[in-house]
Design a protein around this motif. Structure first.
Motif, PDB file in Angstrom:
ATOM      1  N   UNK A  10       0.836  -1.201   0.000  1.00 24.52           N
ATOM      2  CA  UNK A  10       0.000   0.000   0.000  1.00 24.52           C
ATOM      3  C   UNK A  10       0.867   1.245   0.000  1.00 24.52           C
ATOM      4  N   UNK A  11       1.915   1.254   0.822  1.00 23.67           N
ATOM      5  CA  UNK A  11       2.772   2.434   0.915  1.00 23.67           C
ATOM      6  C   UNK A  11       3.441   2.731  -0.421  1.00 23.67           C
ATOM      7  N   UNK A  12       3.696   1.705  -1.205  1.00 26.05           N
ATOM      8  CA  UNK A  12       4.342   1.884  -2.500  1.00 26.05           C
ATOM      9  C   UNK A  12       3.402   2.562  -3.484  1.00 26.05           C
ATOM     10  N   UNK A  13       2.097   2.401  -3.242  1.00 24.42           N
ATOM     11  CA  UNK A  13       1.092   2.987  -4.131  1.00 24.42           C
ATOM     12  C   UNK A  13       0.754   4.423  -3.741  1.00 24.42           C
ATOM     13  N   UNK A  14       1.412   4.923  -2.718  1.00 27.78           N
ATOM     14  CA  UNK A  14       1.219   6.307  -2.280  1.00 27.78           C
ATOM     15  C   UNK A  14       2.550   7.034  -2.434  1.00 27.78           C
ATOM     16  N   UNK A  19      -0.185  11.296  -2.102  1.00 28.73           N
ATOM     17  CA  UNK A  19      -1.134  11.064  -3.193  1.00 28.73           C
ATOM     18  C   UNK A  19      -1.118   9.601  -3.620  1.00 28.73           C
ATOM     19  N   UNK A  20      -2.307   9.010  -3.714  1.00 30.31           N
ATOM     20  CA  UNK A  20      -2.416   7.632  -4.191  1.00 30.31           C
ATOM     21  C   UNK A  20      -2.162   7.588  -5.691  1.00 30.31           C
ATOM     22  N   UNK A  21      -1.357   6.645  -6.089  1.00 30.58           N
ATOM     23  CA  UNK A  21      -1.079   6.500  -7.515  1.00 30.58           C
ATOM     24  C   UNK A  21      -2.235   5.755  -8.180  1.00 30.58           C
ATOM     25  N   UNK A  22      -2.617   6.169  -9.392  1.00 31.41           N
ATOM     26  CA  UNK A  22      -3.753   5.521 -10.069  1.00 31.41           C
ATOM     27  C   UNK A  22      -3.437   4.079 -10.440  1.00 31.41           C
ATOM     28  N   UNK A 119     -13.866  18.455   1.873  1.00 31.01           N
ATOM     29  CA  UNK A 119     -13.817  17.060   1.421  1.00 31.01           C
ATOM     30  C   UNK A 119     -13.512  16.928  -0.065  1.00 31.01           C
ATOM     31  N   UNK A 120     -13.604  18.041  -0.790  1.00 31.52           N
ATOM     32  CA  UNK A 120     -13.295  18.027  -2.217  1.00 31.52           C
ATOM     33  C   UNK A 120     -11.814  18.261  -2.483  1.00 31.52           C
ATOM     34  N   UNK A 121     -11.079  18.596  -1.441  1.00 30.35           N
ATOM     35  CA  UNK A 121      -9.668  18.932  -1.598  1.00 30.35           C
ATOM     36  C   UNK A 121      -8.809  17.681  -1.499  1.00 30.35           C
ATOM     37  N   UNK A 122      -8.188  17.307  -2.593  1.00 28.76           N
ATOM     38  CA  UNK A 122      -7.298  16.145  -2.660  1.00 28.76           C
ATOM     39  C   UNK A 122      -7.918  14.881  -2.062  1.00 28.76           C
ATOM     40  N   UNK A 123      -9.040  14.419  -2.607  1.00 26.15           N
ATOM     41  CA  UNK A 123      -9.617  13.164  -2.109  1.00 26.15           C
ATOM     42  C   UNK A 123      -8.696  11.966  -2.328  1.00 26.15           C
ATOM     43  N   UNK A 124      -7.710  12.128  -3.232  1.00 26.21           N
ATOM     44  CA  UNK A 124      -6.759  11.045  -3.492  1.00 26.21           C
ATOM     45  C   UNK A 124      -5.498  11.150  -2.643  1.00 26.21           C
ATOM     46  N   UNK A 125      -5.518  12.070  -1.666  1.00 23.04           N
ATOM     47  CA  UNK A 125      -4.357  12.221  -0.779  1.00 23.04           C
ATOM     48  C   UNK A 125      -4.712  11.729   0.614  1.00 23.04           C
TER      49      UNK A 125
END
Length: 369
Positions: A10-14, A19-22, A119-125
């Motif tokens: 999981x940590x590798x995907x962030x 930011x989470x990688x797609x 909640x709209x600010x960087x939902x992928x972070x």
């Protein structure tokens, strides 16, 4: 540690910024790039350490400008941004001001607008999620509330949340983020986030004129299909390339933005357009043009942040159609395109421009692009 079906931790995907990688992230290409970039980062870190020599101050110079253009190491980035933008001086001259803003009376409409965007600010972070410990939403809220009450003419505008969020990720300090936000919105990009957004609209017009000069075929395509520049580049300007270009590339752009001002935004935009001119010219209709402009912000060209910045800064500069002169002396006499660019710029600054000449008092600073 949690593992996904593809076997990656999981940590590798962030990424290092949270930011989470797609799912379609190209790990192999990125790792190849970063292994090369790590050499650059190591070399620049050594040079910056020698330049600073343990001090927390630097003087603007050609050497510092060169160093900044080649990238500021993350461990020094917040400090250098604070110094070169003037934010450090403002913070030191106003001790306790930030905290007084947070403790003072609040504008309910402003508070509601800011809360709506949390909640709209960087939902992928992962650092901005409510489950994070600490949750950076609280820090972001404080910075935006303080700034909204500090600059009541601006208050809060969508886009500011993403900029403040990036500042928080880099500085890891509420008050420094506030003063850097003030440097950007109050001085470097005036009127970008005001209700009329005059600065934003003007700079997009200026970009259109620059494209006519530098990449006329693309300008002609846009005009032929009735595509306004605001439709394809407004997010570039409003968000300063956040969520448009890769994080490392955005940070390298911001290094220059804090030192050199808004001309770097024009350089980035022109570099993207010129590099992908042939690709853009393949468009045959309105939606196709818009799609092409989305696609040119992806791929190896923008991921390789160091070579991207080298390409950007080594390319022919923006037209220097000005000089510091006496009030009665002509600043510019030339082609209609050149005049129109400066008519736009001068109008933004409150000066008058005639059809053939633009004049500026000698006491005023030379405008830079």
């Amino acid at each position: 540690m949690e593992r996904r079906e593809d076997g990656r931790d999981w940590a590798y995907r962030v990424d290092p910024y949270g930011f989470e990688r797609p799912d379609d992230f190209d790990y192999a290409s990125y790792e190849a790039f970063f292994s090369r970039y790590l050499v650059v980062l190591t070399r620049r870190a050594i040079k910056w350490s020698k330049l600073l020599k343990g001090n927390k101050s630097i003087q603007k110079s050609l050497k510092v400008k060169r160093y900044i253009r080649k990238g500021i190491p993350n461990e020094h980035r917040a400090l250098i941004w604070m110094i070169v933008s003037g934010a450090q001086t403002n913070m030191e001259q106003n001790p306790g001001y930030y905290h007084r803003l947070l403790e003072g009376e609040k504008n309910d409409k402003l508070i509601e607008a800011i809360k709506t965007d949390m909640n709209r600010t960087f939902p992928d972070n992962v650092k901005f999620r409510k489950t994070a410990d600490p949750c950076l939403q609280h820090t972001l809220y404080n910075v935006l509330v303080a700034y909204g009450h500090h600059n009541k003419a601006v208050g809060y505008c969508q886009g500011m949340n993403f900029i403040a969020g990036y500042l928080i990720l880099i500085t890891k300090n509420e008050e420094e983020s506030f003063w850097l936000l003030d440097a950007l919105i109050g001085r470097i990009l005036p009127d970008y986030y005001s209700p009329a957004m005059l600065g934003l609209k003007t700079d997009q017009e200026v970009l259109g004129e620059l494209v006519k000069m530098k990449v006329p075929a693309v300008a002609e395509l846009m005009e032929r299909h009735g595509v306004m520049w605001t439709l394809v580049v407004s997010r570039w300007f409003i968000c300063l390339f956040i969520d448009i270009l890769p994080v490392e590339t955005v940070l390298r752009i911001w290094d220059c933005l804090f030192y050199e001002g808004s001309k770097i935004i024009f350089r980035v935009a022109l570099t993207l357009i010129k590099q992908h001119q042939a690709f853009i010219l393949e468009a045959t209709n309105f939606p196709d043009i818009c799609d092409k402009f989305k696609q040119i912000t992806k791929g190896a060209f923008v991921t390789e942040c160091h070579s991207f910045m080298q390409h950007l800064l080594q390319a022919a500069g923006l037209p220097r159609l000005y000089s510091r002169v006496d009030e009665d002396a002509p600043l510019l006499q030339g082609g209609q395109t050149a005049v129109s660019i400066f008519t736009v710029w001068m109008s933004k600054q409150g000066f008058q421009a005639s059809e053939n000449y633009v004049r500026i008092p000698a006491c005023c600073p030379k405008p830079e692009f």
